[in-house]
Design a protein around this motif. Structure first.
Motif, short mmCIF file in Angstrom:
data_model
loop_
_atom_site.label_atom_id
_atom_site.label_comp_id
_atom_site.label_asym_id
_atom_site.label_seq_id
_atom_site.Cartn_x
_atom_site.Cartn_y
_atom_site.Cartn_z
N ALA A 285 -4.87 -2.98 5.56
CA ALA A 285 -5.09 -4.24 4.82
C ALA A 285 -6.05 -5.15 5.59
O ALA A 285 -6.93 -5.77 4.99
N ILE A 286 -5.91 -5.22 6.91
CA ILE A 286 -6.82 -6.03 7.73
C ILE A 286 -8.24 -5.48 7.60
O ILE A 286 -9.20 -6.24 7.44
N ARG B 92 4.31 12.73 26.07
CA ARG B 92 3.42 13.81 26.50
C ARG B 92 1.96 13.57 26.17
O ARG B 92 1.26 14.45 25.67
N GLY B 93 1.49 12.33 26.39
CA GLY B 93 0.09 12.04 26.15
C GLY B 93 -0.31 12.00 24.68
O GLY B 93 -1.46 12.17 24.34
N ARG B 94 0.66 11.76 23.83
CA ARG B 94 0.39 11.69 22.39
C ARG B 94 0.64 10.27 21.92
O ARG B 94 1.49 9.56 22.44
N TYR B 95 -0.10 9.86 20.91
CA TYR B 95 0.02 8.52 20.36
C TYR B 95 0.16 8.60 18.85
O TYR B 95 -0.28 9.55 18.22
N ALA B 96 0.78 7.57 18.30
CA ALA B 96 0.93 7.46 16.85
C ALA B 96 0.85 5.99 16.47
O ALA B 96 1.19 5.11 17.28
N ILE B 97 0.39 5.73 15.28
CA ILE B 97 0.44 4.38 14.75
C ILE B 97 1.82 4.22 14.15
O ILE B 97 2.23 5.03 13.31
N PRO B 98 2.57 3.19 14.58
CA PRO B 98 3.90 2.99 13.99
C PRO B 98 3.80 2.89 12.47
O PRO B 98 2.88 2.26 11.94
N ALA B 99 4.73 3.52 11.77
CA ALA B 99 4.69 3.55 10.31
C ALA B 99 4.57 2.16 9.70
O ALA B 99 3.83 1.96 8.73
N GLU B 100 5.24 1.19 10.29
CA GLU B 100 5.21 -0.17 9.74
C GLU B 100 3.89 -0.89 10.02
O GLU B 100 3.68 -2.00 9.54
N ARG B 101 2.98 -0.26 10.76
CA ARG B 101 1.68 -0.86 11.07
C ARG B 101 0.52 -0.21 10.32
O ARG B 101 -0.59 -0.72 10.34
N GLN C 286 5.16 -2.85 1.92
CA GLN C 286 4.94 -4.07 1.17
C GLN C 286 5.45 -5.23 2.01
O GLN C 286 6.49 -5.13 2.65
N TYR C 287 4.68 -6.31 2.03
CA TYR C 287 5.08 -7.47 2.81
C TYR C 287 4.46 -8.70 2.19
O TYR C 287 3.32 -8.66 1.71
N GLY C 288 5.19 -9.77 2.18
CA GLY C 288 4.67 -11.00 1.64
C GLY C 288 5.25 -12.20 2.36
O GLY C 288 6.34 -12.12 2.94
N ARG C 289 4.50 -13.29 2.32
CA ARG C 289 4.95 -14.56 2.91
C ARG C 289 4.49 -15.69 2.02
O ARG C 289 3.43 -15.62 1.40
N THR C 290 5.28 -16.75 2.00
CA THR C 290 4.87 -17.92 1.23
C THR C 290 3.77 -18.64 2.00
O THR C 290 3.65 -18.53 3.23
N GLY D 106 0.81 -1.21 0.00
CA GLY D 106 0.00 0.00 0.00
C GLY D 106 0.84 1.25 0.00
O GLY D 106 2.00 1.25 0.42
N THR D 107 0.26 2.30 -0.49
CA THR D 107 0.83 3.63 -0.39
C THR D 107 -0.30 4.51 0.14
O THR D 107 -1.39 4.55 -0.42
N VAL D 108 -0.04 5.15 1.27
CA VAL D 108 -1.08 5.84 2.03
C VAL D 108 -0.61 7.25 2.37
O VAL D 108 0.51 7.43 2.83
N ARG D 109 -1.50 8.21 2.16
CA ARG D 109 -1.24 9.59 2.57
C ARG D 109 -2.41 10.04 3.43
O ARG D 109 -3.53 10.17 2.94
N VAL D 110 -2.15 10.23 4.73
CA VAL D 110 -3.17 10.71 5.67
C VAL D 110 -2.53 11.68 6.65
O VAL D 110 -1.38 11.51 7.05
N ALA D 111 -3.29 12.69 7.04
CA ALA D 111 -2.85 13.67 8.04
C ALA D 111 -1.42 14.15 7.79
O ALA D 111 -0.58 14.14 8.68
N ASP D 112 -1.15 14.53 6.55
CA ASP D 112 0.16 15.05 6.16
C ASP D 112 1.31 14.06 6.36
O ASP D 112 2.46 14.46 6.51
N GLN D 113 1.00 12.78 6.39
CA GLN D 113 2.02 11.73 6.49
C GLN D 113 1.88 10.81 5.27
O GLN D 113 0.79 10.61 4.76
#
Length: 167
Positions: free
Chosen positions: A160-161, A145-154, A70-74, A58-65
């Motif tokens: 996708a989920i 400081r009470g801030r959260y982020a979704i890790p880039a790799e997630r 890409q990930y794959g498994r056999t 995927g390529t995603v652009r949200v909230a100025d990020q």
């Protein structure tokens, strides 16, 4: 000034011309080539008689990020893995408030004070409970400081989920 009959005759002529153009069917556009370009690329990398593989990208652009992933498994690797280890990561997503929290954080509301303003998320205590659950599962990280982020790799795996679940 033209009479009603003249205007009606002109209008009838325009309708006839349009009808004539529509009677000739426009050419059917060809099917787009490469509709399965990601799948075709995956197949080229695999043995033709092998069990296959799963790929998400995927390529995603949200909230100025911007996130590219890409990930794959056999299939052999996936079937040999212990799926029970995935239960905590998946169960952390199995709550409407947690999904809403992730959507809000991805959309730019990253502080607990911003999140607490959303009434549907419950009390401050409930909010912190849900934040702890999805942080422990790796879907969020504390950004201080009470801030959260979704890790880039997630980001792309999460989307996708959600894409697979909404199918």
């Amino acid at each position: 000034m033209s009479t009603v009959e003249d205007r009606l005759a002109a209008l009838e002529a325009q309708v006839a011309a349009l009808s004539e153009r529509l009677a000739v069917a426009p050419p059917t556009p060809p099917a787009p080539e490469g509709a399965f370009w990601a799948l075709d690329g995956l197949k080229q990398r695999l043995p033709p008689d092998g069990p296959g593989a799963v790929l998400y990208t995927g390529t995603v652009r949200v909230a100025d990020q911007h996130y590219d992933w890409q990930y794959g498994r056999t299939v052999d690797d996936l079937l040999a893995a212990d799926w029970t280890e995935l239960a905590s990561a998946l169960s952390a997503l199995a709550h409407p408030v947690r999904l809403r929290l992730l959507r809000e954080v991805l959309g730019g509301r990253q502080s607990t004070s911003e999140l607490a303003e959303i009434e549907e998320l419950g009390t401050t205590g409930q909010l912190h409970h849900h934040l702890r659950q999805i942080t422990a599962a790796g879907w969020l990280r504390s950004a201080g400081r009470g801030r959260y982020a979704i890790p880039a790799e997630r980001v792309v795996p999460l989307l996708a989920i959600l894409t697979a679940a909404g199918r």
